[in-house]
Design a protein around this motif. Structure first.
Motif, PDB file in Angstrom:
ATOM      1  N   GLY A  17       0.843  -1.182   0.000  1.00  0.00           N
ATOM      2  CA  GLY A  17       0.000   0.000   0.000  1.00  0.00           C
ATOM      3  C   GLY A  17       0.881   1.235   0.000  1.00  0.00           C
ATOM      4  N   VAL A  18       0.243   2.372  -0.059  1.00  0.00           N
ATOM      5  CA  VAL A  18       0.949   3.644  -0.076  1.00  0.00           C
ATOM      6  C   VAL A  18       0.520   4.448   1.140  1.00  0.00           C
ATOM      7  N   LEU A  19       1.498   4.904   1.926  1.00  0.00           N
ATOM      8  CA  LEU A  19       1.238   5.791   3.050  1.00  0.00           C
ATOM      9  C   LEU A  19       1.501   7.211   2.588  1.00  0.00           C
ATOM     10  N   SER A  20       0.473   8.039   2.655  1.00  0.00           N
ATOM     11  CA  SER A  20       0.583   9.443   2.255  1.00  0.00           C
ATOM     12  C   SER A  20       0.609  10.305   3.508  1.00  0.00           C
ATOM     13  N   THR A  21       1.574  11.230   3.553  1.00  0.00           N
ATOM     14  CA  THR A  21       1.735  12.131   4.683  1.00  0.00           C
ATOM     15  C   THR A  21       1.941  13.542   4.157  1.00  0.00           C
ATOM     16  N   ALA A  22       1.845  14.514   5.056  1.00  0.00           N
ATOM     17  CA  ALA A  22       2.109  15.913   4.692  1.00  0.00           C
ATOM     18  C   ALA A  22       2.822  16.586   5.853  1.00  0.00           C
TER      19      ALA A  22
END
Length: 140
Positions: A17-22
């Motif tokens: 999966g892809v972990l998206s952060t900001a």
């Protein structure tokens, strides 16, 4: 999605999966992971290196883990977007040591040595991979 089914789906292997952060100031990051695990209906645990993802999480604890499963056609693809909030992290101690031992056993010592932190998230919301309708949301 029912929490027990979410755990089964989230923990299914093999999967990535892809972990998206900001960051605090809105810079975004997306990183591929195969190791996150749901330990109960509201908790996700993940190992991280000393990297941009970990830096951004310390600045802004909100993230999304996106799971994608390929289908025969694009309309057959399945997946989820799991909205997360970091509760805590460990860069030393028993929690990190235990996780590193397990990673060493499964993937090898080299992979275990790359782990800098173990992060615990709380699951907030779960949404489908593709959401063409309006207003569909599900809190876990």
């Amino acid at each position: 999605m029912v929490p027990a089914k979410l755990m089964d789906y989230f923990n299914k292997q093999p999967r990535i999966g892809v972990l998206s952060t900001a960051s605090r100031d809105g810079k975004v990051d997306a990183a591929v992971f195969g190791s996150p695990q749901m330990t109960d209906e509201k908790t996700v645990v993940m190992a991280l290196g000393e990297n941009r993802t970990f830096k951004y999480l310390r600045e802004n604890p909100n993230a999304i883990f996106t799971i994608v499963e390929q289908g025969e056609t694009i309309m057959d693809w399945k997946g989820l977007r799991v909205y997360l909030r970091m509760k805590e992290y460990a860069t030393s101690g028993e929690m990190l040591d235990t996780y590193q031992r397990e990673i060493a056993r499964v993937v090898g010592e080299e992979a275990a040595a790359m782990i800098h932190a173990v992060v615990t998230f709380e699951v907030g919301e779960v949404r489908p991979l593709v959401d063409m309708g309006q207003g569909w949301e599900s809190s876990v």
